[in-house]
Design a protein around this motif. Structure first.
Motif, PDB file in Angstrom:
ATOM      1  N   ILE A 773       0.870  -1.191   0.000  1.00 19.54           N
ATOM      2  CA  ILE A 773       0.000   0.000   0.000  1.00 19.54           C
ATOM      3  C   ILE A 773       0.899   1.231   0.000  1.00 19.54           C
ATOM      4  CG2 ILE A 773      -1.793   1.269   1.239  1.00 19.54           C
ATOM      5  CD1 ILE A 773      -2.601  -1.383   2.560  1.00 19.54           C
ATOM      6  N   ASN A 774       0.783   2.029  -1.052  1.00 21.80           N
ATOM      7  CA  ASN A 774       1.594   3.263  -1.181  1.00 21.80           C
ATOM      8  C   ASN A 774       3.084   2.972  -0.988  1.00 21.80           C
ATOM      9  OD1 ASN A 774      -0.629   4.895  -1.661  1.00 21.80           O
ATOM     10  ND2 ASN A 774      -0.985   5.248   0.528  1.00 21.80           N
ATOM     11  N   GLY A 775       3.536   1.890  -1.572  1.00 26.01           N
ATOM     12  CA  GLY A 775       4.954   1.559  -1.509  1.00 26.01           C
ATOM     13  C   GLY A 775       5.389   0.948  -0.198  1.00 26.01           C
ATOM     14  N   VAL A 776       4.416   0.625   0.698  1.00 29.52           N
ATOM     15  CA  VAL A 776       4.727   0.040   2.010  1.00 29.52           C
ATOM     16  C   VAL A 776       4.201  -1.387   2.050  1.00 29.52           C
ATOM     17  CG1 VAL A 776       4.286   0.187   4.488  1.00 29.52           C
ATOM     18  CG2 VAL A 776       4.623   2.280   3.155  1.00 29.52           C
ATOM     19  N   GLN A 777       5.040  -2.316   2.509  1.00 34.51           N
ATOM     20  CA  GLN A 777       4.622  -3.703   2.715  1.00 34.51           C
ATOM     21  C   GLN A 777       3.859  -3.758   4.047  1.00 34.51           C
ATOM     22  OE1 GLN A 777       5.331  -6.237   0.373  1.00 34.51           O
ATOM     23  NE2 GLN A 777       5.876  -4.379  -0.780  1.00 34.51           N
ATOM     24  N   PHE A 778       2.524  -4.048   3.962  1.00 33.69           N
ATOM     25  CA  PHE A 778       1.669  -3.906   5.148  1.00 33.69           C
ATOM     26  C   PHE A 778       1.025  -5.244   5.527  1.00 33.69           C
ATOM     27  CE2 PHE A 778      -2.731  -3.481   6.685  1.00 33.69           C
ATOM     28  CZ  PHE A 778      -2.504  -2.832   7.891  1.00 33.69           C
ATOM     29  N   LEU A 779       1.011  -5.494   6.872  1.00 33.96           N
ATOM     30  CA  LEU A 779       0.279  -6.650   7.387  1.00 33.96           C
ATOM     31  C   LEU A 779      -0.202  -6.343   8.804  1.00 33.96           C
ATOM     32  CD1 LEU A 779      -0.641  -9.631   7.136  1.00 33.96           C
ATOM     33  CD2 LEU A 779       1.543 -10.282   8.184  1.00 33.96           C
ATOM     34  N   ALA A 780      -1.475  -6.600   9.079  1.00 34.80           N
ATOM     35  CA  ALA A 780      -2.048  -6.498  10.428  1.00 34.80           C
ATOM     36  C   ALA A 780      -2.823  -7.773  10.684  1.00 34.80           C
ATOM     37  CB  ALA A 780      -2.955  -5.273  10.544  1.00 34.80           C
ATOM     38  N   LYS A 781      -2.439  -8.546  11.709  1.00 35.01           N
ATOM     39  CA  LYS A 781      -2.963  -9.909  11.832  1.00 35.01           C
ATOM     40  C   LYS A 781      -3.003 -10.357  13.293  1.00 35.01           C
ATOM     41  CE  LYS A 781      -3.914 -13.989   9.803  1.00 35.01           C
ATOM     42  NZ  LYS A 781      -5.027 -14.204   8.857  1.00 35.01           N
ATOM     43  N   LEU A 782      -4.089 -11.062  13.656  1.00 34.98           N
ATOM     44  CA  LEU A 782      -4.165 -11.741  14.949  1.00 34.98           C
ATOM     45  C   LEU A 782      -3.495 -13.091  14.797  1.00 34.98           C
ATOM     46  CD1 LEU A 782      -5.299 -12.112  17.856  1.00 34.98           C
ATOM     47  CD2 LEU A 782      -7.390 -13.005  16.801  1.00 34.98           C
ATOM     48  N   VAL A 783      -2.515 -13.412  15.664  1.00 31.29           N
ATOM     49  CA  VAL A 783      -1.793 -14.674  15.577  1.00 31.29           C
ATOM     50  C   VAL A 783      -1.911 -15.452  16.887  1.00 31.29           C
ATOM     51  CG1 VAL A 783      -0.163 -13.912  13.817  1.00 31.29           C
ATOM     52  CG2 VAL A 783       0.369 -13.508  16.233  1.00 31.29           C
TER      53      VAL A 783
END
Length: 878
Positions: A773-783
């Motif tokens: 997203i907009n040149g940013v590698q993004f991850l938001a996750k419940l683990v």
């Protein structure tokens, strides 16, 4: 004339007039519940003005260390901005207790100022009380007539009740006063404006230096006045102002009282202080001058308070001392660019300067340095934390005005100074909602004032002229009569009655020991005494109700069970003091104590945490003295000097009379007024339950004796039995515990290996879920990991490449945790900060946290908010 010469000439002069010269009382008051600090020269003599004691001489002179930073007399916020207000100052005083009166006091004051100190008469103005018809107090004709024999009438000023009628408080001795003011302006200024018009108008070079108070009235609770049985003189001359006048200066700070300290600050900071003689200084230099004045004034107050036994703390007098020191640190931090502790370096200068006359500042010098240095370091850390918190407040502010309520939270919770908040906000282009801050501050003050409101009635005297005697050293019961009573109503305790007896076996709170409880028993009723205290040399017995017949005869009965327990703890305190000095060294000195029926607490000077071996040695030492069955050797009414010469320990910060009481158990000998056992065998056993730090160089031990030790060992035995039962009653409990620990360690290693495998598996699956997203590698996750596993996973993913913004959530054991990782390239290029991210997202899980710009965590308590936090995370990169 040096300041040492000024002080000496004052005392020598009054010695020549038949005055007894006495030492200054400690700056911290321990036996007057109505005052935190000595705020005037007369405070240590209150009992004589009230008629509750007999002075050593009817004529006394001294120089008293005073502190005015709380209550009615509060000069703190003026200090630094002008040249003549101080927190700690010396008050030179001469006193007459029913001896001489106005004629001698006025004539001697004039003689000293004009003939000994040689102040030109044309530089002096005097004032007399103009009278108050509403209170039926006439114009002070007597003082006027005395003065007009000494000075031109056009230099005598009439003063109103505010300026020329001195009162000890809302109730108590009071009377008209006659002030002496000095005009130290230049001849040119005097030619333009009369000094008479500037008296009592806050002109920095027309100042009051001496006040002669003529005590002849008593202010009652209803506001009315009655004549005192004897007339007294109470005078006070400001030492620092007098030095200014005699040394030809126009500022107290330009005298040798302050210049050595100022020169040390200049040396430390590399900044220069300009004297009051320099005109047209820049705004920047003025700020530097104010800051230096604040620092050199405040270090005196703090240093002498610590030397007299008052450590900085979060309550009472300790809070006042901490507040003074923090004000000095803050001025140094903001205006002198001091980001490291430096105020402690001034103590050596102060000790060298004043140690000859006030030896306590010399003997306690290292302790004072240690305490101030630690307080400085602690508050500088608080300032750093406050700066970060203020950044967060600014970031959350919509518009250009920062909430006064938020600023008050910073001030109240974290101690962040409001003027520093305002200064930083101005630099950032923001305004402070001062009205909101002031409203929050006022609300707090109102709550505090309401909680501490006390109304005290006048004494109702039943037996006039009685001198109360304490018989508690020899008996726990006594036939008594009530001599006076009064009602006290407070928000904290409700309605209580204070009862004074003709004699009493009840020990009043003092020397660390709590006051006795017990009963007043007559033929028809029993009154419970819930506490005993001492005030202005009267022993006050507190009760929730009065006897129906206050004129009856009573038997005063001390609760002997409670007293016995307290006495065991008190005697054990003496033995422990001896043990500490024997095992740790003679640098150990008592710095505070509490002795009650349940336990003892002892504060002492020592530079390091005590080892387990040292604590055991102290216990063994005290218990050996208990087993020796040492008898109490008590000596009463022996001269102070003789007692000290014979080896008795005297405590710094305590006020001792000419005759003292010495308590001796074997080699332990201390000056003490408390209740003690007749033989150390009564203590039964001594056990230390905790040891820790109170302040830099101050340690605290809590310990128990007697019945409390029995309960302590019984509790341990019960716990041991429960552990034994939980382990299925093994024959060898220790072996069973070791076996369980080994098994637990093996299981922990297995879990760690499983988590690492889980992290590797998750890593592979999560790589596929990363979005750009907009040149940013993004991850938001419940683990499904514990927090440590989430941290390992974040770093594993972070090592794969650049531009990663990662938020992982865990809910291990129903405890939500957010972990944020930001590639260092993004921290610099996109201004992303992991610490700010978790603080924002942490709100959804009802928690918070922080960390570094590239890695931070936040814990909370609302598992249900995890998904909202993860949904919000994407906004940081969109």
């Amino acid at each position: 004339m040096t300041s040492q010469d000024v002080r000496k000439q004052f005392l020598d002069f009054f010695a020549s007039k038949g005055h007894l010269i006495v030492p200054s009382a400690p700056i911290v008051l321990k036996d007057d519940p109505t005052l935190m600090f000595n705020n005037s020269g007369m405070a240590q003599f209150k009992e004589y003005f009230l008629g509750n004691g007999t002075p050593k001489s009817t004529r006394i002179a001294d120089t008293q260390k005073c502190l005015r930073v709380s209550g009615k007399h509060n000069d703190l916020e003026d200090v630094g901005f002008d040249t003549y207000h101080h927190t700690m100052f010396e008050m030179l005083g001469n006193w007459s207790f029913g001896d001489y009166f106005k004629k001698e006091a006025i004539n001697w004051a004039w003689e000293l100022l004009t003939e000994v100190y040689k102040i030109p008469k044309e530089n002096l103005y005097v004032s007399v009380f103009e009278g108050n018809p509403d209170e039926n107090v006439p114009f002070d004709q007597e003082a006027w007539d005395i003065w007009k024999e000494l000075i031109d009438e056009d230099r005598i000023i009439l003063g109103n009740k505010k300026d020329n009628f001195w009162e000890m408080g809302d109730q108590g001795p009071c009377g008209p006063c006659s002030e002496i003011h000095v005009d130290i302006r230049s001849a040119e200024e005097k030619a333009l404006v009369s000094g008479k018009s500037l008296v009592n108008n806050d002109h920095p070079q027309v100042v009051e230096i001496w006040n002669n108070v003529f005590m002849e009235f008593n202010r009652k609770a209803d506001g009315s006045l009655e004549k005192l049985p004897a007339k007294h003189v109470d005078t006070g001359m400001g030492f620092e102002r007098l030095c200014m006048a005699l040394q030809g200066k126009t500022s107290n700070y330009d005298t040798d009282v302050f210049m050595p300290l100022i020169e040390k600050v200049e040396q430390i900071t590399g900044l220069k202080y300009t004297s009051n003689e320099v005109l047209n200084i820049s705004e920047e230099q003025n700020k530097t001058n104010i800051a230096i004045r604040v620092v050199v004034d405040h270090v005196r107050a703090v240093a002498f308070a610590i030397a007299d036994g008052q450590l900085p703390s979060n309550t009472g007098a300790g809070y006042v001392i901490r507040r003074i020191l923090r004000r000095a640190i803050r001025y140094g931090f903001t205006f002198l660019n001091t980001k490291e502790p430096f105020i402690n370096q001034l103590v050596a200068v102060l000790a060298n300067q004043m140690g000859e006359f006030f030896p306590e500042i010399k003997s306690q010098q290292q302790l004072v340095i240690n305490v101030i240095r630690e307080e400085e370091a602690s508050f500088l850390r608080t300032l750093d934390q406050g700066l970060q918190l203020l950044e967060n407040v600014v970031a959350e502010t919509k518009g250009s005005t920062v909430s006064g309520t938020k600023a008050f939270e910073l001030y109240d919770t974290f101690g962040f100074p409001i003027d520093l908040t305002a200064l930083i906000l101005r630099e950032k282009g923001f305004e402070l909602d001062e009205a909101g801050f002031n409203a929050a501050m006022q609300e707090q003050k109102n709550r505090s004032r309401a909680a501490s409101e006390v109304s005290t009635e006048d004494w109702s005297v039943l037996i006039p002229g009685n001198v109360e005697t304490f018989v508690g050293y020899d008996q726990s019961e006594s036939d008594v009569k009530i001599t006076r009573i009064r009602k006290v109503d407070s928000k904290k305790d409700g309605v209580l009655y204070q009862i004074v007896l003709d004699n009493t076996p009840f020990y009043p709170e003092g020397g660390g020991q709590v006051g006795d409880k017990g009963l007043l028993v007559s033929a028809n009723e029993t009154i419970e005494i819930i506490d005993t205290k001492k005030e202005n040399n009267l022993i006050l017995h507190f009760a929730k109700k009065l006897p129906e017949n206050v004129n009856a005869g009573f038997i005063a009965k001390v609760n002997q069970d409670l007293r016995s327990l307290s006495s065991r703890n008190h005697s054990a305190t003496h033995l422990m003091h001896q043990a500490l000095r024997s095992i740790l060294g003679t640098h150990v000195e008592q710095k505070g104590s509490l002795v009650n029926p349940n336990y003892l607490r002892f504060d002492f000077s020592h530079f390091a945490k005590m080892t387990e071996t040292e604590l055991q040695q102290v216990e063994d030492f005290v218990n050996a003295r208990i087993q020796e069955q040492l008898p109490l050797v008590e000596r009463r009414n022996i001269p102070f000097a003789q007692a000290v010469q014979e080896g008795a320990m005297a405590l710094f910060g305590e006020k001792y009379g000419d005759e003292v009481r010495a308590i001796k158990f074997g080699e332990s000998m201390e000056l003490c007024g408390g209740i003690h056992v007749k033989n150390t065998a009564e203590i039964w056993h001594f056990k230390i339950v905790s040891e820790g730090a109170v302040a830099a160089g101050i340690r605290r031990i809590e310990a128990i004796t007697s019945d409390a030790v029995k309960a302590h060992f019984a509790s341990y035995e019960n716990t041991l039995n429960e552990v034994k039962s939980a382990l299925k009653n093994p024959q060898d409990i220790l072996k069973a515990v070791h076996s369980m620990q080994e098994e637990n360690a093996k299981l922990a290693k297995q879990i760690e290996a499983l988590v690492k495998d889980k992290v590797k598996n998750l890593k592979t699956s999560l790589i596929a879920e990363i979005q750009e997203i907009n040149g940013v590698q993004f991850l938001a996750k419940l683990v499904d990991l514990n927090p440590e596993g989430a941290k390992d996973l974040a770093y594993e993913l972070g090592n794969l490449g650049n531009n990663l913004f990662l938020v992982l959530a865990t809910a291990d054991e129903e405890k939500p945790m957010l972990t944020c990782y930001v590639s260092k390239e993004l921290v610099a290029q996109k201004n992303l900060n992991a610490g700010q991210v978790v603080r924002e997202l942490g709100k959804f899980i009802q928690g918070g946290g922080g960390g570094q710009p590239f890695f931070a965590t936040a814990g909370g308590k609302n598992v249900a908010g995890i998904q909202q936090a993860l949904d919000k995370a994407i906004e940081f990169v969109k």
